[in-house]
Design a protein around this motif. Structure first.
Motif, mmCIF file in Angstrom:
data_model
loop_
_atom_site.group_PDB
_atom_site.id
_atom_site.type_symbol
_atom_site.label_atom_id
_atom_site.label_comp_id
_atom_site.label_asym_id
_atom_site.label_seq_id
_atom_site.Cartn_x
_atom_site.Cartn_y
_atom_site.Cartn_z
ATOM 1 N N LEU A 186 96.672 47.691 53.852
ATOM 2 C CA LEU A 186 95.593 48.537 53.344
ATOM 3 C C LEU A 186 94.962 49.286 54.514
ATOM 4 C CD1 LEU A 186 93.955 45.956 50.898
ATOM 5 C CD2 LEU A 186 95.869 47.524 50.471
ATOM 6 N N ASN A 187 95.011 50.614 54.466
ATOM 7 C CA ASN A 187 94.547 51.439 55.577
ATOM 8 C C ASN A 187 93.384 52.345 55.182
ATOM 9 O OD1 ASN A 187 96.364 50.803 57.910
ATOM 10 N ND2 ASN A 187 97.922 51.312 56.395
ATOM 11 N N ASN A 188 92.937 53.141 56.124
ATOM 12 C CA ASN A 188 91.682 53.884 56.046
ATOM 13 C C ASN A 188 91.876 55.311 55.533
ATOM 14 O OD1 ASN A 188 89.228 55.265 56.698
ATOM 15 N ND2 ASN A 188 88.827 53.797 58.330
ATOM 16 N N HIS A 189 91.135 55.657 54.483
ATOM 17 C CA HIS A 189 91.111 57.026 53.941
ATOM 18 C C HIS A 189 89.666 57.495 53.763
ATOM 19 C CE1 HIS A 189 93.218 60.418 52.318
ATOM 20 N NE2 HIS A 189 92.834 60.251 51.061
ATOM 21 N N THR A 190 88.760 56.935 54.566
ATOM 22 C CA THR A 190 87.316 57.197 54.611
ATOM 23 C C THR A 190 86.564 56.542 53.449
ATOM 24 O OG1 THR A 190 87.188 59.294 53.354
ATOM 25 C CG2 THR A 190 87.757 59.425 55.710
ATOM 26 N N LEU A 191 85.258 56.490 53.616
ATOM 27 C CA LEU A 191 84.401 55.900 52.582
ATOM 28 C C LEU A 191 84.335 56.758 51.326
ATOM 29 C CD1 LEU A 191 81.324 54.706 54.701
ATOM 30 C CD2 LEU A 191 82.911 53.225 53.449
ATOM 31 N N ASN A 192 84.160 58.080 51.489
ATOM 32 C CA ASN A 192 83.833 58.943 50.353
ATOM 33 C C ASN A 192 84.754 60.140 50.160
ATOM 34 O OD1 ASN A 192 81.249 57.578 49.531
ATOM 35 N ND2 ASN A 192 80.733 58.091 51.646
ATOM 36 N N HIS A 193 85.855 60.193 50.891
ATOM 37 C CA HIS A 193 86.865 61.240 50.711
ATOM 38 C C HIS A 193 86.266 62.644 50.851
ATOM 39 C CE1 HIS A 193 90.423 63.298 49.030
ATOM 40 N NE2 HIS A 193 91.070 62.181 49.300
ATOM 41 N N ARG A 194 85.555 62.869 51.925
ATOM 42 C CA ARG A 194 84.947 64.164 52.169
ATOM 43 C C ARG A 194 85.840 65.015 53.075
ATOM 44 N NH1 ARG A 194 78.776 63.430 53.820
ATOM 45 N NH2 ARG A 194 78.843 65.679 53.375
ATOM 46 N N TYR A 195 85.616 66.320 53.037
ATOM 47 C CA TYR A 195 86.355 67.258 53.882
ATOM 48 C C TYR A 195 85.846 67.112 55.302
ATOM 49 C CZ TYR A 195 88.113 71.730 55.677
ATOM 50 O OH TYR A 195 88.734 72.694 56.420
ATOM 51 N N MET A 196 86.607 66.486 56.155
ATOM 52 C CA MET A 196 86.115 66.052 57.461
ATOM 53 C C MET A 196 85.706 67.181 58.405
ATOM 54 S SD MET A 196 86.088 62.822 57.064
ATOM 55 C CE MET A 196 86.052 61.931 58.610
ATOM 56 N N GLN A 211 84.445 52.775 56.705
ATOM 57 C CA GLN A 211 85.567 52.264 55.927
ATOM 58 C C GLN A 211 86.315 51.164 56.689
ATOM 59 O OE1 GLN A 211 86.184 52.079 53.053
ATOM 60 N NE2 GLN A 211 88.280 52.458 52.402
ATOM 61 N N GLN A 212 86.368 51.275 58.006
ATOM 62 C CA GLN A 212 86.957 50.197 58.809
ATOM 63 C C GLN A 212 86.203 48.881 58.547
ATOM 64 O OE1 GLN A 212 89.954 51.406 59.868
ATOM 65 N NE2 GLN A 212 89.642 50.866 62.014
ATOM 66 N N ASP A 213 84.887 48.969 58.598
ATOM 67 C CA ASP A 213 84.055 47.779 58.379
ATOM 68 C C ASP A 213 84.233 47.223 56.974
ATOM 69 O OD1 ASP A 213 83.089 48.137 60.951
ATOM 70 O OD2 ASP A 213 81.250 49.144 60.308
ATOM 71 N N THR A 214 84.301 48.119 55.994
ATOM 72 C CA THR A 214 84.425 47.686 54.607
ATOM 73 C C THR A 214 85.761 46.987 54.357
ATOM 74 O OG1 THR A 214 82.997 49.479 53.814
ATOM 75 C CG2 THR A 214 84.480 48.470 52.202
ATOM 76 N N ILE A 215 86.839 47.568 54.867
ATOM 77 C CA ILE A 215 88.156 46.959 54.669
ATOM 78 C C ILE A 215 88.228 45.605 55.375
ATOM 79 C CG2 ILE A 215 90.612 47.196 55.208
ATOM 80 C CD1 ILE A 215 90.364 50.164 54.595
ATOM 81 N N GLN A 216 87.654 45.532 56.569
ATOM 82 C CA GLN A 216 87.649 44.249 57.271
ATOM 83 C C GLN A 216 86.844 43.205 56.487
ATOM 84 O OE1 GLN A 216 85.882 44.202 61.229
ATOM 85 N NE2 GLN A 216 87.286 42.570 61.832
ATOM 86 N N LYS A 217 85.708 43.591 55.957
ATOM 87 C CA LYS A 217 84.863 42.662 55.211
ATOM 88 C C LYS A 217 85.525 42.210 53.921
ATOM 89 C CE LYS A 217 80.336 42.277 52.957
ATOM 90 N NZ LYS A 217 79.058 42.986 52.667
ATOM 91 N N ARG A 222 91.187 44.679 59.958
ATOM 92 C CA ARG A 222 90.751 46.030 60.320
ATOM 93 C C ARG A 222 91.975 46.938 60.459
ATOM 94 N NH1 ARG A 222 85.713 47.131 61.743
ATOM 95 N NH2 ARG A 222 85.208 49.038 62.914
ATOM 96 N N PRO A 223 91.985 48.086 59.773
ATOM 97 C CA PRO A 223 93.159 48.975 59.820
ATOM 98 C C PRO A 223 93.381 49.592 61.193
ATOM 99 C CG PRO A 223 91.782 49.451 57.904
ATOM 100 C CD PRO A 223 90.990 48.554 58.804
ATOM 101 N N THR A 224 94.628 49.971 61.435
ATOM 102 C CA THR A 224 94.971 50.739 62.636
ATOM 103 C C THR A 224 95.479 52.135 62.283
ATOM 104 O OG1 THR A 224 97.209 49.834 62.645
ATOM 105 C CG2 THR A 224 95.556 48.657 63.940
ATOM 106 N N LEU A 225 95.682 52.392 60.978
ATOM 107 C CA LEU A 225 96.163 53.697 60.532
ATOM 108 C C LEU A 225 95.072 54.398 59.729
ATOM 109 C CD1 LEU A 225 99.784 52.828 59.312
ATOM 110 C CD2 LEU A 225 99.009 53.461 61.618
ATOM 111 N N PHE A 226 94.994 55.708 59.887
ATOM 112 C CA PHE A 226 93.988 56.525 59.190
ATOM 113 C C PHE A 226 94.627 57.810 58.695
ATOM 114 C CE2 PHE A 226 91.098 60.222 59.985
ATOM 115 C CZ PHE A 226 90.280 60.053 58.873
#
Length: 315
Positions: A186-196, A211-217, A222-226
């Protein structure tokens, strides 16, 4: 999602699988037994030791039985894949990916996808360098939570990687825990999917590190891919990603839907190491379900002689 097409030279090279006939194991058993008996009868006194003879014969039989057991297990696994393909409506049985490479390929940023001082940031790429006929399936966001999809992927043994946005995932974390328990990263695609690119560095960092913190919790790792939403990023995005512990930024070279595949390259085809993007979507967004999408993906991938491999095995 519109894909940017660039012309690149790609080399495609297949791989072969070979399996010896089952009859060879019978020959191996006989040879082992003869060798064992000969050894047991060659004592200094010239009289065979019955205990040693029995021990040697038992060891030979055990070794041959182990070889037969491994062959039977492989046969049973293939039969299960054939049955699963039929059950889930696949026209052909998915090809089995080769073993993970002993040495992982060097990942670099694709030409034309760099930002200023790119060498300081995680690489951005659409294809993994390999000559094996493998592709990688990645699934974004987390809107659709179809239990049949999880069952289908487990039974077909098709690997994939998920990139999650928390605003779509938080209503059903257990669904993705089941996915993780089945071996999916499970990797990181941001908290709210906003246009970065429209956000400040600080806001981008909140989206990624949050999102790193949330996935770890929620999932313990903790993801390494984004993957940035929409595939859009700037220098601040990669700078923020690096500060949050991200090591690589996989984009994609093809995109899958329930009724078609779209391609980034000018030749509109798959290439060794291509990353395929799709989404957690259902009938509200597609004319079909996630299992329908997988049938479309596997129809295309298998017909072109490719196997789906696990992305993390190559990174």
């Amino acid at each position: 999602m519109q894909l940017v097409r660039q012309k690149e030279d790609k080399t495609q090279q297949g791989h072969r699988y070979a399996a010896g006939p089952r009859g060879r194991f019978g020959v191996a058993v006989a040879a082992l037994l003869v060798a064992a008996l000969g050894t047991a009868c060659s004592g200094g006194s010239g009289a065979p030791d019955k205990a040693e003879k029995a021990k040697a014969a038992k060891g030979a039989e055990s070794g041959a039985a182990g070889a037969l057991s491994a062959a039977e297990k492989a046969k049973a696994a293939q039969q299960a894949r054939v049955a699963a393909a039929k059950k889930w409506g696949l026209l052909k049985v998915p090809l089995t990916a080769p073993a993970a490479p002993k040495e992982k390929p060097e990942i670099t940023t694709r030409d034309g996808f760099e930002v200023e001082d790119q060498e300081e940031y995680p690489p951005v790429f659409t294809t993994v360098p390999t000559e094996e006929k493998v592709v990688f399936l990645t699934i974004d966001d987390g809107a659709e939570k179809d239990p049949q999809f999880l069952k289908m992927m487990q039974e077909l043994q098709i690997p994939y990687t998920a990139f999650l946005s928390d605003y779509l995932v938080r209503d059903n974390y257990p669904y993705f825990k089941d996915m993780q328990a089945a071996g999916v990263t499970l990797n990181n695609h941001t908290l709210n999917h906003r246009y970065m690119p429209a956000l400040s560095y600080e806001k981008q960092r909140e989206e990624i590190c949050g999102q790193q913190d949330t996935i770890q919790k929620q999932f313990g790792k903790r993801p390494t891919l984004f993957r940035p939403p929409y595939g859009n990023y700037n220098q601040d995005t990669l700078k923020a990603a690096k500060s949050c512990g991200i090591k690589a930024v996989p984009l994609w070279n093809a995109e899958a839907f329930t009724n078609r595949m779209d391609y980034r390259e000018w030749d509109r085809d798959l290439h060794p190491g291509d990353i395929i993007l799709t989404h957690f979507r259902g009938k509200e967004d597609w004319k079909g379900t996630m299992p329908d999408m997988i049938r479309q993906v596997m129809k295309t991938v298998t017909a072109k002689g490719y196997a789906v491999a696990r992305l993390e095995d190559y990174l």
